[in-house]
Design an enzyme around this catalytic site. Structure first.
Site, mmCIF file in Angstrom:
data_model
loop_
_atom_site.group_PDB
_atom_site.id
_atom_site.type_symbol
_atom_site.label_atom_id
_atom_site.label_comp_id
_atom_site.label_asym_id
_atom_site.label_seq_id
_atom_site.Cartn_x
_atom_site.Cartn_y
_atom_site.Cartn_z
ATOM 1 N N ASP A 208 0.827 -1.201 0.000
ATOM 2 C CA ASP A 208 0.000 0.000 0.000
ATOM 3 C C ASP A 208 0.866 1.258 0.000
ATOM 4 O OD1 ASP A 208 -2.686 1.339 0.533
ATOM 5 O OD2 ASP A 208 -1.522 2.042 2.255
ATOM 6 N N GLU A 267 13.618 -15.688 -1.713
ATOM 7 C CA GLU A 267 13.839 -16.890 -0.900
ATOM 8 C C GLU A 267 12.598 -17.789 -0.892
ATOM 9 O OE1 GLU A 267 15.067 -15.773 3.015
ATOM 10 O OE2 GLU A 267 16.588 -14.348 2.294
#
Length: 550
Positions: A208, A267
């Protein structure tokens, strides 16, 4: 841009994917308190899957005082009780994944609630362990705010704290103090909070207002911006529009931080990020934020504006093409912050043409270079709800009423059943916002068995889109400047080319095909009116043609 490989084949499911935004307060109330919740989302995931989308984006459900309905977070690692608990969220993840849906959740990294324990500690003194976790500044000699920065919601972006006898920065509501991401400890904490949700199984984040994450530490004044007066000769309602926002957002330090965010997501294979970036130069920001191992996608407010003329869209898409290069846009024409597109983009059109234009704009999104966000209820053709002042919940609208009515009109409850069901099946008690009367006859149950309904047209478009060549996911794009009410663009790769013509006007139009596409295959979804006659396309209002050249 190579255009000769498929992003999805390389595990980049989000390229040219379709993300369905769920505003949890208004989606489905399972526990009967008038507010939608996580178990309600779980109940409706089969419906979402039936649409043919690739992922869901769930707007904030974190613990919050709900001053800004979840965008004021008081605990990044917990579910607010009105939405359920962490186990309810785990069930949403599990069911979505069983159905083959990815799950993206909102993250608000630029600010918190003023009731977050971090801020409660920070405001106590100038020398506590979290004293520098937020943006604090001394008053000017005359006691006024440190500079001229304005809040997105109008008025000064600074609020006075009597304990510290300093101002703190609030780019949104006064209850939403800005975090100081120049502090390495803050960055580490936010990355750890992202990791918490990745470990829980989320497939990505919608970030956001992510270009608000850093401010210019010099606190230099923003320069004035010439404003457009309205028909009465008055300036804009919102004072935010009076400035060029040079120093209060989109700072270069943010690019380095986003590389850290990307390294974390790398990852977790298959995860993604989409950033919301509203700025004076949105295309440049989108390009910067989606290259060099930063965000995967970004969207701006360009297509969330009032303007949807063919010329405006041509200009917007061309600006984007010129600067985005290897970056990746995510196109959204509706969300929880703006009036619904079927109302916003159809001023001056009769109701029948207005409804015909909704699938037209969705076809446009599906064929553009980029990914797609669609907001709950778009598939039903819901218009903006008209609410009385006493029904408003949004502080933005309450503060600026009546010139600006706020965001509640696009946030009213999802209508699941017709008028035979109380509150259109959203809740068995009075909902937090009233169900719009004009939404009952558009309920999902009403449209389900009508093969010509808006709902089934959207489903058909998504199925048609899924069956297109995966090469489309990364094909280049070129917009033709026709100078009329037609939006015409080409998507091309080494293997194939698509030619798209959309009539955005209210009159029939004729278009002469380029020689390259004279003998192409017409693959337009059958419900779109129009015809290919020799070397010409004939299109009624809201008509469209999509041609394929191999």
């Amino acid at each position: 841009m190579s255009g000769n490989h498929t992003g999805k084949a390389n595990g980049e499911w989000w390229r040219n994917g379709v993300i369905y935004q769920i505003y949890p307060r208004s989606f489905c109330d399972a526990n009967g308190d008038g507010i939608g919740d996580l178990p309600g989302i779980c109940q409706k995931l089969d419906y979402v899957k039936s649409l043919g989308v690739d992922a869901i984006w769930i707007s904030p459900f974190f613990k919050s005082p709900m001053v800004d309905f979840g965008y004021d977070v008081s605990d990044y690692r917990d579910v607010d009780p009105i939405f359920g608990n962490l186990e309810d969220f785990d069930r949403v993840i599990d069911k979505a994944h069983e159905l083959g849906l990815k799950v993206i959740i909102d993250q608000i990294l630029s600010h918190t609630s003023d009731q977050h324990p971090w801020f409660e500690e920070s405001r106590q003194s100038r020398d506590n362990p979290k004293a520098d976790w937020y943006v604090w500044a001394d008053a000017k000699a005359d006691g006024s705010a440190p500079n001229n920065w304005m809040s997105n919601f109008s008025g000064s972006a600074w609020r006075w704290c009597t304990r510290r006898r300093q101002y703190y920065l609030t780019n949104f509501l006064k209850e939403q103090p800005d975090l100081n991401l120049h502090n390495p400890e803050v960055q580490e904490q936010l990355l750890a909070d992202l990791k918490f949700w990745l470990d829980r199984g989320v497939d990505g984040f919608r970030l956001d207002a992510i270009n608000h994450a850093f401010h210019n530490r010099s606190l230099e004044n923003n320069p004035p911006r010439p404003v457009k007066l309205d028909k009465n000769g008055l300036p804009p309602v919102n004072t935010y529009e009076h400035q060029w926002h040079i120093h209060d957002k989109s700072q270069p330090e943010n690019l380095v931080f986003l590389q850290r965010v990307r390294a974390l997501l790398d990852e977790y294979p298959g995860t993604t990020t989409v950033g919301e970036v509203g700025d004076d130069n949105t295309h440049k920001i989108m390009a910067e934020y989606t290259t060099e191992n930063r965000l995967h996608m970004a969207y701006s407010f360009d297509l969330l504006s009032e303007n949807c003329s063919a010329q405006f869209l041509r200009d917007t898409l061309e600006k984007n093409r010129q600067v985005i290069e290897d970056g990746w846009p995510c196109w959204s024409i509706s969300n929880h912050d703006v009036p619904r597109s079927i109302t916003r983009w159809n001023k001056g059109f009769d109701p029948e043409t207005a409804r015909a234009r909704a699938p037209l704009f969705f076809l446009m999104q599906l064929m553009l270079r980029g990914s797609v966000c669609m907001y709950q209820g778009e598939e039903l053709g819901l218009p903006e709800a008209e609410l009385a002042f006493e029904d408003l919940q949004d502080p933005y609208g309450i503060n600026l009423w009546p010139e600006f009515k706020g965001r509640d009109g696009c946030r009213t409850p999802m209508p699941w059943f017709n008028s035979g069901e109380i509150n259109a099946g959203f809740s068995k008690v009075k909902p937090w916002l009233p169900v719009a009367e004009e939404h009952y006859h558009l309920a999902a149950s009403v449209q389900e068995d009508d093969q010509h309904s808006m709902l089934n047209r959207f489903r058909g478009l998504l199925k048609w889109h899924a069956d297109l060549s995966p090469v489309l996911a990364t094909a280049d794009q070129q917009v033709l400047d026709t100078g009329d009410d037609l939006l015409v663009f080409e998507r091309h790769s080494e293997e194939e080319s698509y030619f798209v013509v959309l009539n955005l006007g209210n009159q029939p139009a004729v278009f002469a095909l380029p020689e390259k596409f004279a003998d192409s295959e017409d693959i337009t979804p059958s419900e779109f009116a129009g015809a290919v006659k020799g070397t010409q396309l004939e299109l009624p209002a809201a008509g469209a043609r999509v041609l394929l050249k191999k």
